[in-house]
Write an enzyme that holds these catalytic residues in place. Structure first.
Site, short mmCIF file in Angstrom:
data_model
loop_
_atom_site.label_atom_id
_atom_site.label_comp_id
_atom_site.label_asym_id
_atom_site.label_seq_id
_atom_site.Cartn_x
_atom_site.Cartn_y
_atom_site.Cartn_z
N TYR A 185 -41.47 62.17 29.41
CA TYR A 185 -42.16 62.39 28.14
C TYR A 185 -43.29 61.37 27.96
O TYR A 185 -44.42 61.73 27.63
CB TYR A 185 -41.12 62.25 27.02
CG TYR A 185 -41.65 62.22 25.61
CD1 TYR A 185 -42.00 63.40 24.95
CD2 TYR A 185 -41.76 61.02 24.92
CE1 TYR A 185 -42.46 63.37 23.64
CE2 TYR A 185 -42.22 60.98 23.61
CZ TYR A 185 -42.57 62.15 22.96
OH TYR A 185 -43.02 62.13 21.67
N LYS A 210 -47.31 61.87 27.66
CA LYS A 210 -48.05 61.45 26.47
C LYS A 210 -49.23 60.55 26.85
O LYS A 210 -50.30 60.64 26.25
CB LYS A 210 -47.11 60.74 25.49
CG LYS A 210 -46.10 61.69 24.83
CD LYS A 210 -46.78 62.73 23.98
CE LYS A 210 -45.81 63.60 23.19
NZ LYS A 210 -46.50 64.60 22.37
N1 LIG Z 1 -40.96 62.62 15.45
C1 LIG Z 1 -41.34 61.51 16.05
O1 LIG Z 1 -40.74 60.43 15.91
C2 LIG Z 1 -42.56 61.53 16.96
C3 LIG Z 1 -43.06 60.31 17.45
C4 LIG Z 1 -44.17 60.32 18.27
C5 LIG Z 1 -44.77 61.52 18.61
N2 LIG Z 1 -44.26 62.68 18.14
C6 LIG Z 1 -44.90 63.92 18.55
O2 LIG Z 1 -45.17 64.73 17.43
C7 LIG Z 1 -45.14 66.08 17.81
C8 LIG Z 1 -44.26 66.87 16.87
O3 LIG Z 1 -42.96 66.34 16.89
P1 LIG Z 1 -41.91 66.62 15.74
O4 LIG Z 1 -41.07 65.41 15.66
O5 LIG Z 1 -42.62 67.12 14.54
O6 LIG Z 1 -41.03 67.78 16.41
P2 LIG Z 1 -40.19 69.00 15.80
O7 LIG Z 1 -39.08 69.22 16.77
O8 LIG Z 1 -39.88 68.81 14.38
O9 LIG Z 1 -41.21 70.22 15.92
C9 LIG Z 1 -41.69 70.65 17.16
C10 LIG Z 1 -42.03 72.13 17.06
O10 LIG Z 1 -42.59 72.53 18.32
C11 LIG Z 1 -42.05 73.79 18.68
N3 LIG Z 1 -42.16 73.96 20.12
C12 LIG Z 1 -41.49 73.28 21.09
N4 LIG Z 1 -41.85 73.72 22.30
C13 LIG Z 1 -42.78 74.70 22.10
C14 LIG Z 1 -43.50 75.55 22.97
N5 LIG Z 1 -43.35 75.45 24.30
N6 LIG Z 1 -44.37 76.43 22.45
C15 LIG Z 1 -44.52 76.52 21.09
N7 LIG Z 1 -43.85 75.75 20.22
C16 LIG Z 1 -42.98 74.86 20.72
C17 LIG Z 1 -40.61 73.74 18.17
O11 LIG Z 1 -40.04 75.01 18.06
C18 LIG Z 1 -40.80 73.02 16.83
O12 LIG Z 1 -41.06 73.94 15.79
C19 LIG Z 1 -44.71 66.10 19.28
O13 LIG Z 1 -45.86 66.18 20.10
C20 LIG Z 1 -44.04 64.76 19.45
O14 LIG Z 1 -44.07 64.30 20.78
C21 LIG Z 1 -43.16 62.73 17.32
#
Ligand SMILES: NC(=O)c1ccc[n+]([C@@H]2O[C@H](COP(=O)([O-])OP(=O)(O)OC[C@H]3O[C@@H](n4cnc5c(N)ncnc54)[C@H](O)[C@@H]3O)[C@@H](O)[C@H]2O)c1
Length: 260
Positions: free
Chosen positions: A153, A157
């Site tokens: 991951y 990133k």
């Molecule tokens: N939550 C955190 O702590 C955090 C920290 C750093 C970065 N991020 C990044 O933020 C972004 C969103 O994360 P989040 O925490 O909101 O996640 P989340 O799990 O709440 O939402 C992710 C969404 O992406 C959808 N998804 C997954 N794979 C997919 C695909 N192949 N095609 C279409 N849709 C798909 C899922 O169904 C879900 O609705 C990600 O890129 C994650 O790496 C999150």
């Protein structure tokens, strides 16, 4: 309104940061296309946007599959006439130490986080170039800046940051901007399974953050709005860190240095 009549495509818009971004963009006048593999949550995001008076459309799309990405862009153009903004937000994360991760799992992390950004950017760029207008916002992570584990991951990133810079440099002359956001820990449904096993995790994690808390999805959405809007018209190829100060320094090391 900062995005009046702009057409914004948000991958993973059914949950967490993507959902908050879809809501924020719609509230700023954008027509939002929510792309997700989870139909129920994607449809719910759009229903909520419409209930609040905004405009949106759900498209089922797995952004790791080129044909689905092409169909997503085609549908967006048929419905709204173009794409002004792409937020690459969908992801996949599993596995930690490379010694315990097999090739299949490694590939899933790269496909879910990095190839998806490649596919979606490749599909929208020709339309943005034609219109001489476009903003791509890629959601990376602090894991792309520091060694925090989850190597597949994290490597993906870090790759997003490089891809963002290259898109910015190559397509700047066509008035397409590309920027990345690196969030720290953000309270989203992605954490639910982890918190079920370890309910105190956020409390312990908070202590690592200078602001002494983890973030909310709306705080990342606000950064995405800025980068997608004309307020960031001279900003491209950059990485905006939204991490409560996590990567700004090492307090304990500073204290060690002065002998506290
Ligand atoms: N939550 C955190 O702590 C955090 C920290 C750093 C970065 N991020 C990044 O933020 C972004 C969103 O994360 P989040 O925490 O909101 O996640 P989340 O799990 O709440 O939402 C992710 C969404 O992406 C959808 N998804 C997954 N794979 C997919 C695909 N192949 N095609 C279409 N849709 C798909 C899922 O169904 C879900 O609705 C990600 O890129 C994650 O790496 C999150």
């Amino acid at each position: 309104m900062r995005l009046l009549n702009r057409i914004a495509m948000i991958t993973g818009g059914g949950s967490g940061i993507g959902r908050a971004t879809a809501h924020r963009f719609a509230s700023e006048g954008a027509k939002v296309v929510v792309a997700d593999i989870n139909d129920e949550s994607g449809i719910k995001t759009v229903e909520d946007i419409e209930a609040a008076g905004g405009a949106g459309r759900f498209v089922h799309a797995d952004v790791t599959v080129a044909a689905e990405v092409k169909a997503l862009v085609r549908q967006t153009i048929e419905v709204y006439g173009g794409v002004d903004i792409l937020v690459n937000n969908a992801f996949f994360c599993d596995g930690d130490d490379i010694l315990t991760v097999d090739e299949d799992l490694w590939d899933k992390n790269i496909r879910g986080c990095l190839s998806s950004v490649f596919l979606c950017s490749k599909a929208v760029l020709p339309h943005m170039i034609d219109r001489r207008h476009g903003a791509i916002v890629n959601i990376a992570s602090v894991n792309g800046l520091l060694g925090l584990g989850e190597e597949g991951y994290s490597a993906a990133k870090a790759g997003i940051i490089s891809l963002t810079q290259n898109i910015a440099v190559r397509y700047g002359e066509h008035q397409v901007r590309a920027n990345a956001i690196c969030p720290g820990s953000i309270q989203t449904p992605a954490w639910v399974p982890v918190l079920e096993k370890d309910p105190d995790l956020f409390e312990r994690l908070s202590k690592w953050y200078p602001l002494q808390r983890i973030g909310q999805p709306e705080e990342v959405a606000a950064a995405a709005l800025f980068l997608a809007s004309d307020e960031a018209s001279f900003i491209t190829g950059t990485t905006l860190v939204v991490d409560g100060g996590l990567t700004a320094g090492l307090k304990r090391m500073g204290e060690e240095l002065v002998g506290k």
